[in-house]
Structures are given as C-alpha cells and as structure tokens.
Design a protein around this motif. Sequence first.
Motif, PDB file in Angstrom:
ATOM      1  N   ARG A  49      12.502  -0.360   6.725  1.00 14.24           N
ATOM      2  CA  ARG A  49      11.902  -0.247   5.195  1.00 14.24           C
ATOM      3  C   ARG A  49      12.688   1.071   4.520  1.00 14.24           C
ATOM      4  O   ARG A  49      13.076   0.934   3.396  1.00 14.24           O
ATOM      5  CB  ARG A  49      10.642  -0.159   5.692  1.00 14.24           C
ATOM      6  CG  ARG A  49       9.670   0.251   4.115  1.00 14.24           C
ATOM      7  CD  ARG A  49       8.155   0.359   4.501  1.00 14.24           C
ATOM      8  NE  ARG A  49       7.790   1.483   5.244  1.00 14.24           N
ATOM      9  CZ  ARG A  49       7.357   1.485   6.678  1.00 14.24           C
ATOM     10  NH1 ARG A  49       7.270   0.324   7.405  1.00 14.24           N
ATOM     11  NH2 ARG A  49       6.949   2.394   7.032  1.00 14.24           N
TER      12      ARG A  49
ATOM     13  N   THR B 189       2.277   5.335   3.880  1.00  9.68           N
ATOM     14  CA  THR B 189       1.965   4.859   5.343  1.00  9.68           C
ATOM     15  C   THR B 189       1.139   5.687   6.079  1.00  9.68           C
ATOM     16  O   THR B 189       1.212   6.654   5.784  1.00  9.68           O
ATOM     17  CB  THR B 189       3.467   4.199   6.037  1.00  9.68           C
ATOM     18  OG1 THR B 189       4.249   5.807   6.228  1.00  9.68           O
ATOM     19  CG2 THR B 189       4.340   3.399   5.210  1.00  9.68           C
TER      20      THR B 189
ATOM     21  N   ASP C  18       6.704  -2.943  -8.607  1.00 13.51           N
ATOM     22  CA  ASP C  18       6.702  -4.094  -8.121  1.00 13.51           C
ATOM     23  C   ASP C  18       7.932  -4.514  -7.144  1.00 13.51           C
ATOM     24  O   ASP C  18       7.648  -5.116  -6.151  1.00 13.51           O
ATOM     25  CB  ASP C  18       6.825  -5.243  -9.187  1.00 13.51           C
ATOM     26  CG  ASP C  18       5.430  -5.491  -9.861  1.00 13.51           C
ATOM     27  OD1 ASP C  18       4.408  -4.877  -9.109  1.00 13.51           O
ATOM     28  OD2 ASP C  18       5.149  -5.933 -10.918  1.00 13.51           O
TER      29      ASP C  18
ATOM     30  N   ARG D  48       6.990  -2.586  -3.982  1.00 14.08           N
ATOM     31  CA  ARG D  48       5.924  -3.307  -3.084  1.00 14.08           C
ATOM     32  C   ARG D  48       6.711  -4.437  -2.413  1.00 14.08           C
ATOM     33  O   ARG D  48       6.255  -4.565  -1.517  1.00 14.08           O
ATOM     34  CB  ARG D  48       5.010  -3.553  -4.129  1.00 14.08           C
ATOM     35  CG  ARG D  48       3.860  -4.365  -3.454  1.00 14.08           C
ATOM     36  CD  ARG D  48       2.429  -4.413  -4.106  1.00 14.08           C
ATOM     37  NE  ARG D  48       2.737  -5.000  -5.513  1.00 14.08           N
ATOM     38  CZ  ARG D  48       1.812  -5.033  -6.416  1.00 14.08           C
ATOM     39  NH1 ARG D  48       0.692  -4.501  -6.154  1.00 14.08           N
ATOM     40  NH2 ARG D  48       2.221  -5.804  -7.496  1.00 14.08           N
ATOM     41  N   GLU D  49       7.666  -4.978  -3.092  1.00 20.05           N
ATOM     42  CA  GLU D  49       8.461  -6.102  -2.648  1.00 20.05           C
ATOM     43  C   GLU D  49       9.168  -5.925  -1.323  1.00 20.05           C
ATOM     44  O   GLU D  49       9.007  -6.548  -0.433  1.00 20.05           O
ATOM     45  CB  GLU D  49       9.166  -6.881  -3.531  1.00 20.05           C
ATOM     46  CG  GLU D  49      10.022  -8.120  -3.046  1.00 20.05           C
ATOM     47  CD  GLU D  49       8.981  -9.380  -2.439  1.00 20.05           C
ATOM     48  OE1 GLU D  49       9.330 -10.080  -1.935  1.00 20.05           O
ATOM     49  OE2 GLU D  49       7.728  -9.217  -3.253  1.00 20.05           O
TER      50      GLU D  49
ATOM     51  N   ALA E 259       8.429  -3.191   0.589  1.00 24.97           N
ATOM     52  CA  ALA E 259       7.284  -2.745   1.650  1.00 24.97           C
ATOM     53  C   ALA E 259       6.800  -4.056   2.354  1.00 24.97           C
ATOM     54  O   ALA E 259       6.677  -4.366   3.468  1.00 24.97           O
ATOM     55  CB  ALA E 259       6.323  -1.879   0.990  1.00 24.97           C
ATOM     56  N   ARG E 260       6.541  -4.964   1.353  1.00 20.70           N
ATOM     57  CA  ARG E 260       6.057  -6.295   1.822  1.00 20.70           C
ATOM     58  C   ARG E 260       7.160  -6.945   2.859  1.00 20.70           C
ATOM     59  O   ARG E 260       6.376  -7.681   3.887  1.00 20.70           O
ATOM     60  CB  ARG E 260       5.773  -7.214   0.772  1.00 20.70           C
ATOM     61  CG  ARG E 260       4.986  -8.658   1.034  1.00 20.70           C
ATOM     62  CD  ARG E 260       4.604  -9.407  -0.335  1.00 20.70           C
ATOM     63  NE  ARG E 260       3.556  -8.784  -0.924  1.00 20.70           N
ATOM     64  CZ  ARG E 260       4.075  -8.615  -2.283  1.00 20.70           C
ATOM     65  NH1 ARG E 260       5.151  -8.910  -2.649  1.00 20.70           N
ATOM     66  NH2 ARG E 260       2.813  -7.881  -3.057  1.00 20.70           N
ATOM     67  N   ASN E 261       8.147  -7.168   2.429  1.00 19.81           N
ATOM     68  CA  ASN E 261       9.213  -7.693   3.272  1.00 19.81           C
ATOM     69  C   ASN E 261       9.458  -6.991   4.532  1.00 19.81           C
ATOM     70  O   ASN E 261       9.888  -7.509   5.515  1.00 19.81           O
ATOM     71  CB  ASN E 261      10.627  -7.775   2.736  1.00 19.81           C
ATOM     72  CG  ASN E 261      10.674  -8.423   1.359  1.00 19.81           C
ATOM     73  OD1 ASN E 261       9.932  -9.551   1.410  1.00 19.81           O
ATOM     74  ND2 ASN E 261      11.755  -8.275   0.539  1.00 19.81           N
TER      75      ASN E 261
ATOM     76  N   GLN F 168       6.645  -5.648   6.019  1.00 21.23           N
ATOM     77  CA  GLN F 168       5.270  -5.975   6.789  1.00 21.23           C
ATOM     78  C   GLN F 168       4.506  -4.939   6.560  1.00 21.23           C
ATOM     79  O   GLN F 168       3.694  -4.191   7.337  1.00 21.23           O
ATOM     80  CB  GLN F 168       5.394  -6.167   8.469  1.00 21.23           C
ATOM     81  CG  GLN F 168       6.285  -7.319   8.803  1.00 21.23           C
ATOM     82  CD  GLN F 168       6.702  -7.331  10.034  1.00 21.23           C
ATOM     83  OE1 GLN F 168       5.896  -6.995  10.976  1.00 21.23           O
ATOM     84  NE2 GLN F 168       7.617  -7.770  10.468  1.00 21.23           N
ATOM     85  N   THR F 169       4.459  -4.076   5.204  1.00 16.63           N
ATOM     86  CA  THR F 169       3.844  -2.964   5.240  1.00 16.63           C
ATOM     87  C   THR F 169       3.018  -3.178   3.819  1.00 16.63           C
ATOM     88  O   THR F 169       3.847  -3.439   2.689  1.00 16.63           O
ATOM     89  CB  THR F 169       4.781  -1.850   4.928  1.00 16.63           C
ATOM     90  OG1 THR F 169       5.647  -1.557   6.159  1.00 16.63           O
ATOM     91  CG2 THR F 169       4.131  -0.362   4.716  1.00 16.63           C
ATOM     92  N   PRO F 170       1.934  -2.679   3.480  1.00 15.00           N
ATOM     93  CA  PRO F 170       1.301  -2.548   2.206  1.00 15.00           C
ATOM     94  C   PRO F 170       1.561  -1.489   1.484  1.00 15.00           C
ATOM     95  O   PRO F 170       1.885  -0.554   1.958  1.00 15.00           O
ATOM     96  CB  PRO F 170      -0.426  -2.789   2.718  1.00 15.00           C
ATOM     97  CG  PRO F 170      -0.383  -1.896   3.974  1.00 15.00           C
ATOM     98  CD  PRO F 170       0.863  -2.420   4.700  1.00 15.00           C
TER      99      PRO F 170
END
Length: 350
Positions: A156, A275, A314, A317-318, A320-322, A324-326
């Motif tokens: 990440r 995190t 955005d 966030r993308e 982070a999402r990739n 596996q993290t909110p």
Amino acid sequence: MGGFRRKESIFGFSGPVARVVAAAILMAAITVVLLSLPDRSGEWLRSHEVIRKLYLLPILLCAIWFGTPGAAASTVAATAVCVGLAGVSWPAETSSQIARIGEVAVFWLVGALAASFFDQQKKFIEEIEAANDNTLLALAAAIDVREHNTGVHSQRVADYTLRLAGELGIQDRETLDTYWRGALLHDVGKIGIPDEVLLKPGPLTEEEWKVMRTHPEVGGRMLRRIAFLKDVAEIVLSHHERFDGAGYPRRVQGEQIPRGARLFAVIDVYDALTTDRAYHNARCHAEALENLREGAGSRFDPAVVAAFERIPFDELREIARNNQTPLALSPSDVASRREAAPFYTPSLQR
C-alpha cells in the motif's frame, strides 16, 4: 539524489525524445556526408557505398531503444533517403543498380533481425525484473504479517509513493522503480527487531527505542549487498530522517536526504495515521493532512507535503481499497469504528 542515474539530454530533449533526436541527427549527418562527396571516379563511388552502410547504425540504435517499431521507422527513413539520393546518383549499370537495391534489402534484413533479437532480450529482462519484484513483494508481505497481521501495508505505501512521485512530475522509469522498491522494503531491517519490542502494544522505553531505531541501518546494510537494490538501500537507510535534521540514524537534513526518502516520510506517516496500529486507532484523511501540514518544514519536505495535498482523495482511497484497506475522508466517516484513544503523535511512529 546520490546514486540515481541522470536522464540523458540532447539539445534540451530527454528520455525517448532525446533518442529520437539522436537517431535523426545521425541519419542527417550521414546524408550530408554522402551529398558532399563527389562521384567522379570509381574510388569515390566506393566511398559512397561504405558511407551508405552507416545507415545501419541508426537502424540498430532504434532497434535497441524502441524494438520493432523503432527498427521499422528507422529502416523506412533510411530507405526513403537512399531512394531520394538515387534520383541524384542512380547508377547506369545494371549490376550497380542491383547492388544498390541489395543495400536497401540489407537495411530491412538487419532491421528485422535486430528488432527480433532486442525484443526477445527486452522480454527476458522484464521477466527477470518481474520475478525480482515478486520476490520482494513476498519478503515485504512476510514482514507485514509479523508486525501488522496483514500482508498489504508495504504494498500500500509503495503504491502511495508511486502516486506521489507522479504528482511531483517524476517520470523516469528507473527512478520510479527505485522509489517503489524503497517504499516496499522500508521495514526490511525489522527482521532483526525482537518481538517484545516490535509488537509491544504500548509506548517503548528508551532502551527499546534504541533497539527499534537500528532497523534503518540493518535494512540498508542488507540491501546494499544486492547490486540492483543499492539505490533502494539509501531510501531504506534514510526513511526516518527528518527535514530539519532531527531524525535518525544519520541526522541528515534538507536535500541531503535522498528524494525518495523524503517522499516516503510523508507517505509513512500518512499511512500510519489512517490505519489501525497497536498504539492508536485509524484517523481520517482530513486529520492526516492536518498532521502533515504541521510537520512541513520540520519533519517533512514542504514541497512534498504540498504535492501530496494535491492528490485527489478518491485516488488515495482507490489505492487503499486495492490493498484491502478502508480510508475515511472526514471524522464522521470513522466515528462509528473509532474507540477512545489518544491522538497519534509522530514520536510513536515505528
């Protein structure tokens, strides 16, 4: 930054454009020489034949630099020049005409063979690089599992670092690869940190901090022994340095800190803030940015902080999402999952 390769520059052009300019200049120079030579005798005509063969040089260079497209484009250019020159000095004898056509055929043959060879070589090198990076990913994931109970932290922050480098206009592939690998392996030195120190849920004692602060040097020594990771080792060694010189282990400051480490310092704190860690709960993007702004000029390079602020939420966030993290934008987004905990302070970062 010490250790990084400088971009090639030709008449103000750099990168692929510089290579195109170099090939064009070489081809133009050969053409000028050909046009300047007289053709009144057989000896001068033989000189023409030798110089025409020099068109193979830009064809080979373009095949090396650009593969099949480059070889094809340069071969077409060399053919066009030779055909154009033919109108000026096309031989009358049939044998000489066949020889001239044969010269052009050699251009295409050499171009095709060179393109095939260098394309295969490039593919082989890319496969080796992919294998190396997969090995590094596995190593980083193993370290993450030990400390974070997840194997995605290093991936990440490496992806964040790559995006930040893009925001700063860094486009050189070798530099980007070095930054990405430096971020990925930043904590490799924690292999030598005992569990009772690394995994301690509360604040560390002074003695424990002394142990923890050895990990940049341990990681730097490990990576410096590997030829293709020497530049990466500098980032790993310097990722806990501060812009004002109050960091560790060498207490360097400002631009003495490798640029990749200055980028990663911002990313490391941002990721630590946003995190869940053993010593604090995740904070939102807005709170993390405020923390980074407060540290600009002291802990962080102000230019790097400013560049990070320009990255749209955005996109972060993308990333982070990739992995596996909110990632929450505002305090209200994390209120439901936040537990009572003291606000994170940079001194707790490990």
